[in-house]
Structure formats: C-alpha cells, structure tokens
Design a protein around this motif. Structure first.
Motif, PDB file in Angstrom:
ATOM      1  N   THR A 137       0.838  -1.198   0.000  1.00  9.91           N
ATOM      2  CA  THR A 137       0.000   0.000   0.000  1.00  9.91           C
ATOM      3  C   THR A 137       0.869   1.243   0.000  1.00  9.91           C
ATOM      4  OG1 THR A 137      -1.829  -1.109   1.136  1.00  9.91           O
ATOM      5  CG2 THR A 137      -1.741   1.291   1.288  1.00  9.91           C
ATOM      6  N   ARG A 138       1.902   1.243   0.830  1.00 13.96           N
ATOM      7  CA  ARG A 138       2.828   2.382   0.895  1.00 13.96           C
ATOM      8  C   ARG A 138       3.562   2.562  -0.431  1.00 13.96           C
ATOM      9  NH1 ARG A 138       4.369   7.268   1.707  1.00 13.96           N
ATOM     10  NH2 ARG A 138       6.326   7.616   2.805  1.00 13.96           N
ATOM     11  N   ALA A 139       3.983   1.462  -1.037  1.00 11.67           N
ATOM     12  CA  ALA A 139       4.669   1.556  -2.320  1.00 11.67           C
ATOM     13  C   ALA A 139       3.757   2.162  -3.388  1.00 11.67           C
ATOM     14  CB  ALA A 139       5.161   0.174  -2.752  1.00 11.67           C
ATOM     15  N   ALA A 140       2.502   1.755  -3.409  1.00  2.00           N
ATOM     16  CA  ALA A 140       1.559   2.337  -4.374  1.00  2.00           C
ATOM     17  C   ALA A 140       1.350   3.820  -4.101  1.00  2.00           C
ATOM     18  CB  ALA A 140       0.233   1.584  -4.310  1.00  2.00           C
ATOM     19  N   ASP A 141       1.274   4.190  -2.820  1.00  2.00           N
ATOM     20  CA  ASP A 141       1.115   5.602  -2.455  1.00  2.00           C
ATOM     21  C   ASP A 141       2.305   6.438  -2.929  1.00  2.00           C
ATOM     22  OD1 ASP A 141      -1.287   5.044  -1.264  1.00  2.00           O
ATOM     23  OD2 ASP A 141      -0.505   5.016   0.786  1.00  2.00           O
ATOM     24  N   LEU A 142       3.476   5.811  -3.037  1.00  2.00           N
ATOM     25  CA  LEU A 142       4.677   6.520  -3.474  1.00  2.00           C
ATOM     26  C   LEU A 142       4.753   6.665  -4.991  1.00  2.00           C
ATOM     27  CD1 LEU A 142       7.260   4.914  -1.020  1.00  2.00           C
ATOM     28  CD2 LEU A 142       6.575   7.318  -1.077  1.00  2.00           C
ATOM     29  N   GLY A 143       3.799   6.091  -5.715  1.00  2.86           N
ATOM     30  CA  GLY A 143       3.758   6.290  -7.161  1.00  2.86           C
ATOM     31  C   GLY A 143       4.197   5.109  -7.990  1.00  2.86           C
ATOM     32  N   PHE A 144       4.539   3.987  -7.362  1.00  6.87           N
ATOM     33  CA  PHE A 144       4.886   2.800  -8.137  1.00  6.87           C
ATOM     34  C   PHE A 144       3.626   2.245  -8.794  1.00  6.87           C
ATOM     35  CE2 PHE A 144       8.362   3.183  -5.170  1.00  6.87           C
ATOM     36  CZ  PHE A 144       9.464   2.782  -5.904  1.00  6.87           C
ATOM     37  N   THR A 145       3.795   1.734 -10.006  1.00  6.02           N
ATOM     38  CA  THR A 145       2.657   1.208 -10.757  1.00  6.02           C
ATOM     39  C   THR A 145       2.793  -0.277 -11.074  1.00  6.02           C
ATOM     40  OG1 THR A 145       3.674   1.844 -12.871  1.00  6.02           O
ATOM     41  CG2 THR A 145       2.198   3.450 -11.819  1.00  6.02           C
ATOM     42  N   ALA A 146       3.934  -0.875 -10.729  1.00  5.85           N
ATOM     43  CA  ALA A 146       4.152  -2.305 -10.937  1.00  5.85           C
ATOM     44  C   ALA A 146       4.826  -2.875  -9.694  1.00  5.85           C
ATOM     45  CB  ALA A 146       5.001  -2.550 -12.177  1.00  5.85           C
ATOM     46  N   PHE A 147       4.515  -4.141  -9.394  1.00  7.31           N
ATOM     47  CA  PHE A 147       4.898  -4.719  -8.117  1.00  7.31           C
ATOM     48  C   PHE A 147       5.244  -6.201  -8.307  1.00  7.31           C
ATOM     49  CE2 PHE A 147       1.726  -1.453  -7.871  1.00  7.31           C
ATOM     50  CZ  PHE A 147       2.208  -0.587  -6.903  1.00  7.31           C
ATOM     51  N   LYS A 148       6.308  -6.639  -7.622  1.00  8.66           N
ATOM     52  CA  LYS A 148       6.692  -8.051  -7.686  1.00  8.66           C
ATOM     53  C   LYS A 148       6.655  -8.673  -6.301  1.00  8.66           C
ATOM     54  CE  LYS A 148      10.939  -9.707  -8.129  1.00  8.66           C
ATOM     55  NZ  LYS A 148      12.271  -9.935  -8.720  1.00  8.66           N
ATOM     56  N   ILE A 149       6.034  -9.854  -6.210  1.00 10.99           N
ATOM     57  CA  ILE A 149       5.949 -10.548  -4.941  1.00 10.99           C
ATOM     58  C   ILE A 149       6.607 -11.922  -5.053  1.00 10.99           C
ATOM     59  CG2 ILE A 149       3.806  -9.343  -4.417  1.00 10.99           C
ATOM     60  CD1 ILE A 149       2.351 -12.074  -4.764  1.00 10.99           C
ATOM     61  N   LYS A 150       6.987 -12.453  -3.900  1.00 10.63           N
ATOM     62  CA  LYS A 150       7.538 -13.795  -3.821  1.00 10.63           C
ATOM     63  C   LYS A 150       6.411 -14.810  -3.697  1.00 10.63           C
ATOM     64  CE  LYS A 150      11.945 -12.623  -3.697  1.00 10.63           C
ATOM     65  NZ  LYS A 150      12.874 -12.979  -4.791  1.00 10.63           N
ATOM     66  N   VAL A 151       6.569 -15.935  -4.376  1.00  8.98           N
ATOM     67  CA  VAL A 151       5.619 -17.040  -4.261  1.00  8.98           C
ATOM     68  C   VAL A 151       6.385 -18.313  -3.924  1.00  8.98           C
ATOM     69  CG1 VAL A 151       3.832 -16.064  -5.744  1.00  8.98           C
ATOM     70  CG2 VAL A 151       5.718 -17.354  -6.769  1.00  8.98           C
ATOM     71  N   GLY A 152       5.649 -19.310  -3.430  1.00  6.51           N
ATOM     72  CA  GLY A 152       6.278 -20.543  -2.991  1.00  6.51           C
ATOM     73  C   GLY A 152       5.538 -21.769  -3.474  1.00  6.51           C
ATOM     74  N   PRO A 153       5.697 -22.891  -2.776  1.00  7.93           N
ATOM     75  CA  PRO A 153       5.103 -24.141  -3.251  1.00  7.93           C
ATOM     76  C   PRO A 153       3.604 -24.261  -3.035  1.00  7.93           C
ATOM     77  CG  PRO A 153       6.323 -24.496  -1.201  1.00  7.93           C
ATOM     78  CD  PRO A 153       6.616 -23.101  -1.636  1.00  7.93           C
ATOM     79  N   ASP A 154       3.048 -23.519  -2.071  1.00  8.41           N
ATOM     80  CA  ASP A 154       1.638 -23.646  -1.709  1.00  8.41           C
ATOM     81  C   ASP A 154       0.786 -22.762  -2.608  1.00  8.41           C
ATOM     82  OD1 ASP A 154      -0.895 -23.446  -0.513  1.00  8.41           O
ATOM     83  OD2 ASP A 154      -0.100 -23.730   1.493  1.00  8.41           O
ATOM     84  N   ALA A 155       0.019 -23.376  -3.494  1.00  7.63           N
ATOM     85  CA  ALA A 155      -0.763 -22.622  -4.468  1.00  7.63           C
ATOM     86  C   ALA A 155      -1.816 -21.749  -3.799  1.00  7.63           C
ATOM     87  CB  ALA A 155      -1.423 -23.570  -5.461  1.00  7.63           C
ATOM     88  N   ALA A 156      -2.478 -22.271  -2.760  1.00  6.80           N
ATOM     89  CA  ALA A 156      -3.509 -21.487  -2.073  1.00  6.80           C
ATOM     90  C   ALA A 156      -2.904 -20.267  -1.401  1.00  6.80           C
ATOM     91  CB  ALA A 156      -4.236 -22.358  -1.044  1.00  6.80           C
ATOM     92  N   TRP A 157      -1.755 -20.430  -0.785  1.00  9.28           N
ATOM     93  CA  TRP A 157      -1.056 -19.298  -0.150  1.00  9.28           C
ATOM     94  C   TRP A 157      -0.676 -18.259  -1.199  1.00  9.28           C
ATOM     95  CZ3 TRP A 157       3.709 -16.862  -0.308  1.00  9.28           C
ATOM     96  CH2 TRP A 157       4.065 -16.084   0.806  1.00  9.28           C
ATOM     97  N   ASN A 158      -0.142 -18.722  -2.319  1.00 11.54           N
ATOM     98  CA  ASN A 158       0.249 -17.800  -3.392  1.00 11.54           C
ATOM     99  C   ASN A 158      -0.950 -16.999  -3.889  1.00 11.54           C
ATOM    100  OD1 ASN A 158       2.851 -18.875  -3.265  1.00 11.54           O
ATOM    101  ND2 ASN A 158       2.457 -20.347  -4.915  1.00 11.54           N
ATOM    102  N   LEU A 159      -2.070 -17.688  -4.101  1.00  9.53           N
ATOM    103  CA  LEU A 159      -3.261 -17.009  -4.598  1.00  9.53           C
ATOM    104  C   LEU A 159      -3.779 -15.999  -3.574  1.00  9.53           C
ATOM    105  CD1 LEU A 159      -5.118 -16.942  -7.053  1.00  9.53           C
ATOM    106  CD2 LEU A 159      -6.504 -18.719  -5.967  1.00  9.53           C
ATOM    107  N   HIS A 160      -3.688 -16.347  -2.304  1.00 15.88           N
ATOM    108  CA  HIS A 160      -4.088 -15.424  -1.245  1.00 15.88           C
ATOM    109  C   HIS A 160      -3.242 -14.159  -1.274  1.00 15.88           C
ATOM    110  CE1 HIS A 160      -5.266 -13.874   2.646  1.00 15.88           C
ATOM    111  NE2 HIS A 160      -4.028 -14.000   3.109  1.00 15.88           N
ATOM    112  N   ARG A 161      -1.920 -14.318  -1.451  1.00 16.94           N
ATOM    113  CA  ARG A 161      -1.037 -13.141  -1.494  1.00 16.94           C
ATOM    114  C   ARG A 161      -1.337 -12.285  -2.719  1.00 16.94           C
ATOM    115  NH1 ARG A 161       2.012 -12.530   3.469  1.00 16.94           N
ATOM    116  NH2 ARG A 161       4.129 -12.503   2.672  1.00 16.94           N
TER     117      ARG A 161
END
Length: 380
Positions: free
Chosen positions: A155-179
C-alpha cells in the motif's frame, strides 16, 4: 605516472541489521554484509563499487585488504581504467574462477565509474545510453512478511507512485493465490504484477500454478525463475503453455550461461544484475535477438545506468533496502521512474556516516539496525 592511472584503493567494510527480514521460499536474511571499494587516480577522481555477502559476514578489513593487495592490486596499480574495462581475457583451468569476497563485482563497477568520471559523463551516457530515466517496479522480498506487513508495505509503495509490483511465491498454491489477492487489494486491479518463484516449482507445477493465477483474474507481467535455471527445455515449454505472461530467467546464471539461455531462446526476458561489463555483453546479445532485459536488484540501484544504456530494458527492480545512508545522494525515484543524476560516473559518493558510524573493520557480535529505506521516511 599518467594522471588517469589508478594510484590507490580504499576498502570499507559494513555489517548492520536490515530493517526487515528479506528472502524467498528457500532463504531469508536479516543482516547486510558488504564492502565498498574506492579506486583513486592521480587527477582527483574516485571510482566507487560495492560487493555484498548474503549468508556470511565479510572477514575483517585487514583480511580483505590483504587479499585485494595480493591478488588484484598488481593488475590495477598504474593502469588506466579505460583500458581495463575493455580488456577481454580468456581464463583457463584453475584460473577460471570468481574472485574472493565479491571483489569482481565491486571492481567492475568501480572501474566503470572511474572511467566515466575521467570522461566527464554520467555512466549511462558513457555506456552509450540516450535516456536518463528507467521505469522501476516495487519489490518486497516479502516471503517472510505477515499478511498485515505485506499489505502495509505494498500500500505504501503504491502511495509513493509505483505502478508495478513483484511478490515472492512458494510451493503452496492457495497461499500464493491469497497473497496475489492481498496485493490486488493494496495496489488496485490495474497495477502491473510480477511473481518470483526462485526456482520453487517443477515445470508442470509452474504451469499448474500460473494457470490457477490466470483463471483467478491475475494477469501477470512475468513469472520470474519459475523452474531450475538449467532446464532450458522446461522454460521453453512453460512459455508456450502460458502465452498470457512472460517467463523471466537468467538471474542465477553466469555470463556464459546467460548467453546459452539466450541462444536457446529459452526465456522471454533475461534477468541480469550489477556486473556492468557482463550486463552490457548480455544486453548486446539480447538486443540482437530482440529479447528484453530486466535489471534485478543492484547495490544502491547502480543498475539504472545499464538500464538506461541498453535498448531492451523495460524495468528495473527496487526493493526498499535500508542502505541508502551509505551514499551522500541516492538516486531519485519519483512516480515509478528512477533517474540518472547529471553527475559524472555513477553519481554516487560514499557518505561520511558510511566511513565512520557504519564502518565495521572487525566482525561484529552486536549489530545496529540501519535506518529505514529513505523512500519510507517522511518527506519534507
């Protein structure tokens, strides 16, 4: 001695605690372990380079200095950086190895910085660039954040003007989808989104997860390092199976490995980092093949110079790491763009605080926590 010749060097050792735990599904780190290398010529110019150690603290400054003096300084003393940066060597046998303590990366950066200063040009211009800004995306290195921390961060990154974002994902598909759902809530449905699996999946697992994300309405800019770096056939098959996104690979390969990856047409985007000579060589080949280049994390964001010099770079990564206090004027980031300064060379100078408060000549048992990333500080 010619005034452009290298006449001296200085090493500064750092060891302090990060402002958060960073990492992915395989690893996590809470300490910044690094060194700064300064190369001086006879005309008052000083080239600056950085190297870091992810897992272990650097040895003492005395040990670092001895190693550098013995193995690297004889090839630098009295030489002109403009000649060294263009030298092509072909090490063989036991000489085909990386330098100790990350000196190779620090040395490449410091030499290019010094050469560009001597030419009176920003490094991006010296490298042949024609632009001074690059799009930058916000990366959290966020696998070990809680959901609340994750949401607040982006949220803070978006407030600073960023328009693209990268997140880490792992082996758990449900966890990844939640993130991914949490990210969309934090940054909005129109934002560009990348995922980085750090080789967590097999090729079939990657295909299943990416199809799941797509069916859930998450349209990804790219999937980074989804499978093993050497599985060229798997990478090509994954790209064909998921035409709605791009496969980003190459981060973990050396320069010859990246060349093989490109020539095999096994990635949609090639990922490179901070070694300027190697980045430019890879970038030139990528340009010949029409393959985009993504600049991953680079110390103090020095990758902005190569990003602005290569024609195939759509993005540079910014991960809000708390080391900006090590230089006097970090690169400016505004409205999703990172800017090359008008200053010659890198445009970075080691800060006085870096030489005193944050310098750690000996390995430390009790660590200070570095200041929070400057972009998260209140603005005047």
């Amino acid at each position: 001695m010619h005034p452009c010749a290298i006449k001296d060097f200085t090493l500064t050792r750092f060891q302090f605690r990060r402002d958060r735990v960073i990492g992915d599904a395989q690893v996590k780190f809470d300490t910044f372990n690094a060194l700064a290398l300064e190369l001086s010529d006879g005309a008052g110019h000083t080239g600056l380079g950085f190297a870091h150690s992810m897992w272990d603290a650097m040895p003492s400054l005395a040990a670092l200095t001895q190693t550098f003096t013995t193995h690297l300084w004889p090839g630098l003393d009295g030489k002109q950086p403009g000649a060294l940066i263009h030298r092509i060597e072909r090490p063989r046998g036991g000489n085909q190895r990386d330098t100790t303590y990350g000196f190779a990366e620090a040395l490449q950066i410091a030499l290019w910085d010094l050469a560009a200063q001597q030419a009176g040009l920003p490094l991006s211009d010296y490298l042949g660039g024609s632009r001074r800004t690059s799009p930058v995306y916000a990366s959290g290195l966020d696998y070990h954040m809680t959901d609340a921390e994750f949401s607040a961060f982006f949220t803070r990154a978006a407030d600073l003007g960023f328009t693209a974002f990268k997140i880490k994902v792992g082996p758990d598909a449900a966890w990844n989808l939640h993130r991914l759902d949490l990210l969309r809530q934090a940054v909005g449905p129109q934002a560009g989104v990348m995922v980085d699996a750090n080789e967590t999946w097999s090729a079939k697992e990657a295909s299943a997860q990416l199809h799941l994300f797509h069916r859930a309405g998450h349209h990804l800019v790219w999937a980074e390092d989804p499978i093993l770096r050497t599985d060229f056939d798997g990478l090509k098959a994954l790209s064909a199976a998921c035409p709605w996104t791009q496969i980003n690979a190459g981060e973990y390969l050396d320069a010859p490995g990246r060349a093989r990856l490109l020539m095999a047409r096994a990635t949609d985007i090639i990922n490179v980092h901070g070694r300027i000579t190697e980045v430019m060589h890879t970038g030139w080949l990528a340009a010949e093949l029409g393959i985009p280049v993504a600049l991953g994390n680079t110390n103090l964001e020095i990758g902005v110079h190569t990003a602005c010099a290569l024609p195939e770079v759509p993005w540079l990564e910014y991960s809000f790491q708390n080391y900006d206090h090590l230089v006097e004027e970090p690169f400016r980031i505004h409205a999703g763009e990172i800017h090359v300064p008008d200053r010659p060379g890198l445009g970075l100078t080691l800060s006085q605080a870096a030489r005193t408060t944050w310098s750690a000549p000996e390995p430390l048992q009790e660590l200070q926590t570095g200041p929070d990333c400057q972009l998260f500080q209140p603005r005047a």
